[in-house]
Design a protein around this motif. Structure first.
Motif, PDB file in Angstrom:
ATOM      1  N   GLY A 184      -2.219 -19.793   6.204  1.00  9.20           N
ATOM      2  CA  GLY A 184      -3.590 -20.143   6.517  1.00  9.20           C
ATOM      3  C   GLY A 184      -4.162 -19.427   7.721  1.00  9.20           C
ATOM      4  N   GLU A 185      -3.312 -18.817   8.541  1.00 11.84           N
ATOM      5  CA  GLU A 185      -3.782 -18.206   9.784  1.00 11.84           C
ATOM      6  C   GLU A 185      -4.199 -16.747   9.573  1.00 11.84           C
ATOM      7  N   ILE A 186      -5.014 -16.254  10.507  1.00 14.62           N
ATOM      8  CA  ILE A 186      -5.536 -14.889  10.464  1.00 14.62           C
ATOM      9  C   ILE A 186      -5.173 -14.175  11.758  1.00 14.62           C
ATOM     10  N   VAL A 187      -4.581 -13.007  11.624  1.00 14.08           N
ATOM     11  CA  VAL A 187      -4.207 -12.206  12.790  1.00 14.08           C
ATOM     12  C   VAL A 187      -4.478 -10.731  12.498  1.00 14.08           C
ATOM     13  N   VAL A 188      -4.249  -9.906  13.520  1.00 13.25           N
ATOM     14  CA  VAL A 188      -4.406  -8.464  13.382  1.00 13.25           C
ATOM     15  C   VAL A 188      -3.154  -7.766  13.896  1.00 13.25           C
ATOM     16  N   VAL A 189      -2.785  -6.657  13.254  1.00  9.98           N
ATOM     17  CA  VAL A 189      -1.697  -5.808  13.720  1.00  9.98           C
ATOM     18  C   VAL A 189      -2.268  -4.420  13.963  1.00  9.98           C
ATOM     19  N   SER A 190      -1.631  -3.669  14.848  1.00  8.71           N
ATOM     20  CA  SER A 190      -2.158  -2.349  15.196  1.00  8.71           C
ATOM     21  C   SER A 190      -1.134  -1.257  14.939  1.00  8.71           C
ATOM     22  N   ARG A 191      -1.688  -0.045  14.813  1.00  8.05           N
ATOM     23  CA  ARG A 191      -0.898   1.193  14.746  1.00  8.05           C
ATOM     24  C   ARG A 191       0.082   1.237  13.572  1.00  8.05           C
ATOM     25  N   ILE A 192      -0.299   0.658  12.443  1.00  9.54           N
ATOM     26  CA  ILE A 192       0.497   0.828  11.221  1.00  9.54           C
ATOM     27  C   ILE A 192      -0.381   1.585  10.232  1.00  9.54           C
ATOM     28  N   ASP A 193      -0.261   2.907  10.241  1.00  3.46           N
ATOM     29  CA  ASP A 193      -1.172   3.758   9.490  1.00  3.46           C
ATOM     30  C   ASP A 193      -1.091   3.553   7.988  1.00  3.46           C
ATOM     31  N   SER A 194       0.033   3.079   7.493  1.00  6.71           N
ATOM     32  CA  SER A 194       0.195   2.949   6.041  1.00  6.71           C
ATOM     33  C   SER A 194      -0.472   1.705   5.462  1.00  6.71           C
ATOM     34  N   LEU A 195      -0.892   0.770   6.315  1.00  3.96           N
ATOM     35  CA  LEU A 195      -1.586  -0.418   5.807  1.00  3.96           C
ATOM     36  C   LEU A 195      -2.995  -0.046   5.363  1.00  3.96           C
ATOM     37  N   ALA A 196      -3.450  -0.679   4.290  1.00 11.13           N
ATOM     38  CA  ALA A 196      -4.779  -0.392   3.749  1.00 11.13           C
ATOM     39  C   ALA A 196      -5.471  -1.686   3.366  1.00 11.13           C
ATOM     40  N   ASN A 197      -6.767  -1.614   3.180  1.00 12.38           N
ATOM     41  CA  ASN A 197      -7.521  -2.780   2.747  1.00 12.38           C
ATOM     42  C   ASN A 197      -6.990  -3.278   1.412  1.00 12.38           C
ATOM     43  N   SER A 198      -6.861  -4.586   1.271  1.00 12.83           N
ATOM     44  CA  SER A 198      -6.336  -5.283   0.087  1.00 12.83           C
ATOM     45  C   SER A 198      -4.810  -5.258  -0.001  1.00 12.83           C
ATOM     46  N   ALA A 199      -4.134  -4.545   0.903  1.00 10.44           N
ATOM     47  CA  ALA A 199      -2.669  -4.449   0.838  1.00 10.44           C
ATOM     48  C   ALA A 199      -2.023  -5.818   0.988  1.00 10.44           C
ATOM     49  N   ALA A 242       0.821  -1.215   0.000  1.00  7.33           N
ATOM     50  CA  ALA A 242       0.000   0.000   0.000  1.00  7.33           C
ATOM     51  C   ALA A 242       0.851   1.260   0.000  1.00  7.33           C
ATOM     52  N   SER A 243       1.995   1.194   0.676  1.00  6.40           N
ATOM     53  CA  SER A 243       2.879   2.364   0.751  1.00  6.40           C
ATOM     54  C   SER A 243       4.117   2.223  -0.103  1.00  6.40           C
ATOM     55  N   GLY A 244       4.411   0.968  -0.524  1.00  5.48           N
ATOM     56  CA  GLY A 244       5.640   0.733  -1.280  1.00  5.48           C
ATOM     57  C   GLY A 244       6.885   0.770  -0.412  1.00  5.48           C
ATOM     58  N   GLU A 245       6.691   0.656   0.893  1.00  3.45           N
ATOM     59  CA  GLU A 245       7.802   0.733   1.844  1.00  3.45           C
ATOM     60  C   GLU A 245       7.751  -0.449   2.815  1.00  3.45           C
ATOM     61  N   THR A 246       8.822  -0.615   3.564  1.00  7.70           N
ATOM     62  CA  THR A 246       8.848  -1.660   4.582  1.00  7.70           C
ATOM     63  C   THR A 246       8.304  -1.116   5.897  1.00  7.70           C
ATOM     64  N   VAL A 247       7.676  -2.012   6.672  1.00  8.00           N
ATOM     65  CA  VAL A 247       7.154  -1.654   7.985  1.00  8.00           C
ATOM     66  C   VAL A 247       7.505  -2.768   8.962  1.00  8.00           C
ATOM     67  N   LYS A 248       7.549  -2.429  10.231  1.00 11.53           N
ATOM     68  CA  LYS A 248       7.837  -3.405  11.273  1.00 11.53           C
ATOM     69  C   LYS A 248       6.543  -3.823  11.950  1.00 11.53           C
ATOM     70  N   LEU A 249       6.304  -5.138  12.004  1.00  6.53           N
ATOM     71  CA  LEU A 249       5.123  -5.665  12.689  1.00  6.53           C
ATOM     72  C   LEU A 249       5.502  -5.959  14.139  1.00  6.53           C
ATOM     73  N   SER A 250       5.352  -4.964  14.973  1.00  9.05           N
ATOM     74  CA  SER A 250       5.835  -5.095  16.358  1.00  9.05           C
ATOM     75  C   SER A 250       5.102  -6.160  17.150  1.00  9.05           C
ATOM     76  N   HIS A 251       3.785  -6.264  16.935  1.00  9.30           N
ATOM     77  CA  HIS A 251       2.977  -7.231  17.687  1.00  9.30           C
ATOM     78  C   HIS A 251       1.961  -7.881  16.754  1.00  9.30           C
ATOM     79  N   LEU A 252       1.668  -9.145  17.015  1.00  8.70           N
ATOM     80  CA  LEU A 252       0.639  -9.883  16.285  1.00  8.70           C
ATOM     81  C   LEU A 252      -0.420 -10.346  17.279  1.00  8.70           C
ATOM     82  N   PHE A 253      -1.688 -10.240  16.895  1.00  4.43           N
ATOM     83  CA  PHE A 253      -2.759 -10.603  17.816  1.00  4.43           C
ATOM     84  C   PHE A 253      -3.747 -11.568  17.164  1.00  4.43           C
TER      85      PHE A 253
END
Length: 442
Positions: free
Chosen positions: A346-361, A319-330
């Motif tokens: 196959g698993e589903i998780v959520v990450v928080s506070r990464i503003d550059s992520l978007a739907n379909s990214a 979505a941003s064309g950049e790298t991001v750090k996934l600090s926590h997985l929930f």
């Protein structure tokens, strides 16, 4: 490391016409798996799935809810999608993310507009399908008639895997057609349908007329993938009848991510490629839902297709064309979150506070970049203009509209050149009413 291997995962999206009992089914599945200590009720406003204020007030599902049920060494991801047409975007997200579409139908009302719409979407997405004929315990139900109507409309491949002992309030249990006391005709239909996925097994079945439980388990998933069979279950979710049997069937027989076909994607140079559900390859995952939490901030739900990811990993964000750090997985259970160290294919998780992520990214290994196609959401149908009460409200409204559009791809806004009005668009009046209510609360 993850607790479950890819072959031990299942992912199911509950979809269908509104008020067919999808949330009640989800609650009963959680209860029977021991994930909850009580059976949540929509009328009591205490379900794990419908936790939003608007959902509780209106007693309807509005957003896609992500749940999981662990049973018999399997983890089943349950995506509970709203049934009203105004919230079709959430159903599209769930169908895109999950492996199997579990289409709910009311035994009272039978086939409805939403039933046909969801079938068509699941077919377009190439998803295996199954049916749940719910509310069999209701007054004036006609479950066997509805079954025949489903078979008439969607084909004789719709085959019940169990049958009710009665219709209406007398309904108390289901009988598995695979059991010795089960219906022989439907058992034969089921066997004949599934062996189409395995030529060697077909020859054996034609000779003997029987399948072992192990043979059936091996071939049912591939048969669902080929469209050779659409299993059907009878339930009364609010009374917890038939749900335990459905949970066991899903865990034992539904296809795992390892059985699913590869997902199409693009390489950085625009070439077509395919990404299999493989826990050993480089990471490739896709965001299918964005949510704004008043306390946590932006939440991005994603499903891992290939490889694995650990908390603290640096990944590429398409979505941003950049790298991001996934600090926590929930790992999520409705609104509740549990931190996990890692997840794999196959698993589903959520990450928080990464503003550059978007739907379909796409989230992937920076050294093995791929991009999944955008989720194909429908175009908004209804529009209205927003007028701020004062000039000072303009920025607040713009910010609220931007957040709403980020969360819901079927909600859009634009400022008209002719009048300079801010016009918002959604799938219907109810859709816009819900969004405006949320904007005011925020």
């Amino acid at each position: 490391m993850a607790d479950f291997q890819t072959k031990d995962l299942r992912s199911v999206v509950l979809v269908g016409h509104g008020s067919t009992g999808k949330t009640s089914i989800a609650e009963a599945l959680l209860y029977n798996a021991g994930m909850t200590t009580r059976l949540g009720s929509v009328s009591a406003k205490n379900t794990v799935s419908d936790y939003d204020v608007e959902e509780k007030e209106r007693s309807i599902s509005i957003d896609l809810s992500v749940l999981h049920a662990d049973t018999e060494g399997k983890r089943i991801y349950l995506l509970d999608a709203p049934g009203y047409a105004d919230f079709i975007g959430s159903a599209v997200s769930g169908l895109w993310a999950a492996d199997v579409a579990l289409i709910t139908v009311s035994a009272v009302n039978g086939i409805e507009v939403g039933t046909k719409k969801i079938w068509k979407l699941a077919e377009e997405f190439g998803k295996p399908r199954a049916f749940v004929l719910n509310k069999v315990d209701g007054e004036n139900t006609r479950p066997l008639e509805v079954l025949e109507n489903l078979r008439s409309l969607f084909g004789s491949r719709v085959i019940p895997v169990n049958l009710p002992d009665a219709a209406g309030p007398a309904f108390s249990k289901v009988t598995n057609v695979l059991d010795e006391e089960g219906d022989e005709n439907y058992r034969a239909e089921l066997y004949e349908a599934v062996v189409e996925a395995d030529e060697e097994l077909m020859d054996k079945y034609l000779d003997s007329g029987e399948l072992t439980p192990e043979e059936f388990a091996r071939v049912l998933g591939p048969a669902m993938l080929q469209g050779s069979v659409y299993p059907l279950f009878f339930t009364a979710a609010e009374k917890n009848i038939g749900v335990r049997e459905m949970l066991d069937f899903i865990a034992s027989y539904f296809p795992s991510p390892a059985d699913m076909p590869p997902r199409p994607a693009k390489t950085p140079d625009g070439s077509d490629t395919e990404v299999p559900f493989d826990p050993d390859g480089p990471l490739a995952a896709q965001v299918f839902r964005i949510q704004t939490d008043p306390f946590v901030g932006k939440l991005a739900y994603f499903r891992v297709v290939r490889g694995s990811v650990s908390a603290g990993d640096t990944v590429f964000n398409s979505a941003s064309g950049e790298t991001v750090k996934l600090s926590h997985l929930f790992l999520v259970q409705g609104k509740d979150q549990k931190e996990v160290p890692s997840v794999s294919a196959g698993e589903i998780v959520v990450v928080s506070r990464i503003d550059s992520l978007a739907n379909s990214a796409t989230i992937c290994d920076p050294n093995a970049k791929v991009v999944f196609p955008d989720i194909p959401y429908p175009t908004p149908m209804v529009s209205l203009a927003l007028e701020p009460k004062s000039r000072g409200d303009e920025q607040k409204i713009s910010n609220a509209v931007a957040k709403a559009a980020e969360e819901d791809p079927t909600f859009r806004s634009e400022r008209t050149r002719a009048t300079n009005e801010l016009v918002i668009s959604g799938m219907g009046e109810l859709h816009l009413d819900i969004i405006l209510g949320r904007m005011k609360r925020r």
